[in-house]
Design a protein around this motif. Sequence first.
Motif, PDB file in Angstrom:
ATOM      1  N   THR A  20       0.836  -1.207   0.000  1.00 23.66           N
ATOM      2  CA  THR A  20       0.000   0.000   0.000  1.00 23.66           C
ATOM      3  C   THR A  20       0.869   1.255   0.000  1.00 23.66           C
ATOM      4  OG1 THR A  20      -1.790  -1.155   1.144  1.00 23.66           O
ATOM      5  CG2 THR A  20      -1.825   1.247   1.246  1.00 23.66           C
ATOM      6  N   GLU A  21       1.921   1.251   0.799  1.00 24.92           N
ATOM      7  CA  GLU A  21       2.838   2.397   0.838  1.00 24.92           C
ATOM      8  C   GLU A  21       3.514   2.595  -0.517  1.00 24.92           C
ATOM      9  OE1 GLU A  21       5.538   1.728   4.115  1.00 24.92           O
ATOM     10  OE2 GLU A  21       3.870   1.446   5.502  1.00 24.92           O
ATOM     11  N   ALA A  44       0.927   4.143  -2.901  1.00 28.22           N
ATOM     12  CA  ALA A  44       0.227   5.357  -2.465  1.00 28.22           C
ATOM     13  C   ALA A  44       0.261   6.481  -3.494  1.00 28.22           C
ATOM     14  CB  ALA A  44       0.780   5.835  -1.129  1.00 28.22           C
ATOM     15  N   GLY A  90      -3.361   6.319  -5.299  1.00 27.25           N
ATOM     16  CA  GLY A  90      -4.199   7.202  -4.487  1.00 27.25           C
ATOM     17  C   GLY A  90      -5.073   6.441  -3.514  1.00 27.25           C
ATOM     18  N   GLU A  91      -6.362   6.763  -3.532  1.00 27.19           N
ATOM     19  CA  GLU A  91      -7.298   6.155  -2.576  1.00 27.19           C
ATOM     20  C   GLU A  91      -7.527   4.672  -2.848  1.00 27.19           C
ATOM     21  OE1 GLU A  91     -11.550   7.328  -4.606  1.00 27.19           O
ATOM     22  OE2 GLU A  91     -10.489   8.861  -3.457  1.00 27.19           O
ATOM     23  N   ARG A  92      -7.132   4.212  -4.030  1.00 26.93           N
ATOM     24  CA  ARG A  92      -7.282   2.790  -4.364  1.00 26.93           C
ATOM     25  C   ARG A  92      -6.065   1.975  -3.950  1.00 26.93           C
ATOM     26  NH1 ARG A  92      -7.712   2.505 -10.283  1.00 26.93           N
ATOM     27  NH2 ARG A  92      -6.127   4.071 -10.055  1.00 26.93           N
ATOM     28  N   ALA A  93      -5.083   2.598  -3.345  1.00 26.55           N
ATOM     29  CA  ALA A  93      -3.821   1.911  -3.025  1.00 26.55           C
ATOM     30  C   ALA A  93      -4.057   0.635  -2.212  1.00 26.55           C
ATOM     31  CB  ALA A  93      -2.870   2.857  -2.291  1.00 26.55           C
ATOM     32  N   ARG A  94      -4.898   0.697  -1.214  1.00 30.06           N
ATOM     33  CA  ARG A  94      -5.139  -0.483  -0.358  1.00 30.06           C
ATOM     34  C   ARG A  94      -5.772  -1.618  -1.163  1.00 30.06           C
ATOM     35  NH1 ARG A  94      -3.123  -1.993   4.527  1.00 30.06           N
ATOM     36  NH2 ARG A  94      -4.381  -3.663   5.346  1.00 30.06           N
ATOM     37  N   SER A  95      -6.759  -1.299  -1.975  1.00 30.79           N
ATOM     38  CA  SER A  95      -7.422  -2.330  -2.783  1.00 30.79           C
ATOM     39  C   SER A  95      -6.462  -2.956  -3.786  1.00 30.79           C
ATOM     40  CB  SER A  95      -8.620  -1.734  -3.530  1.00 30.79           C
ATOM     41  OG  SER A  95      -9.608  -1.326  -2.627  1.00 30.79           O
ATOM     42  N   GLU A 128      -4.069   6.997 -14.836  1.00 32.29           N
ATOM     43  CA  GLU A 128      -3.539   8.288 -14.413  1.00 32.29           C
ATOM     44  C   GLU A 128      -3.416   9.247 -15.595  1.00 32.29           C
ATOM     45  OE1 GLU A 128       0.678   9.054 -12.776  1.00 32.29           O
ATOM     46  OE2 GLU A 128      -0.478   8.154 -11.122  1.00 32.29           O
TER      47      GLU A 128
END
Length: 187
Positions: free
Chosen positions: A131-132, A135, A139-144, A185
Amino acid sequence: MSSDERLDRILAAAYTCFTRHGVRRTTMDDIATEAGMSRPAVYQYVRNKDDAYRRLAESLFDRALADAREAARRTDAPLAQRLHAVLATKLELTLRLYRDSPHAPELLDASTRLTGDLVEAYTASVVDVVTEVLAADAGERARSVAELSVALTRGLEADLTDPDTPRRLLREGLALIAAGLATRENS
């Protein structure tokens, strides 16, 4: 010899014994003999064979996670290479077990039974590291995207009959993920 060095010696011996004999056939006598210590001396550091297995797993996970974090810090590489460097540490941990032992399926089964909580914590930590890395690009989708990338890696660990295949597929899959992020992007 320090207490930490003795424990490391015992865990190295446990790895040798577990990979040579499997969990069921390994005894504390085997571990003590391999470590070059008496059985009572070994019991000063581990309670029993299951405890030795848990401590060994924790040590292996800690090393792999440290390698993953180190790989994540290499910010000069393209995203696909950084993702691969991080997740290859996880895949290589499993490949090492298959390379070192004809008892790998039993050892992984024991891992589920004896160290399921450690496996879950390790996997969650790998997701955090990925996730890091993602990042800035996801963006906000990094965790998924991180969870998807780790799931890809775990899926590739299911069939290790040819170690080069999961290595290649991991590299290709992560390149596709990185390309997808770059395309989104740029649009």
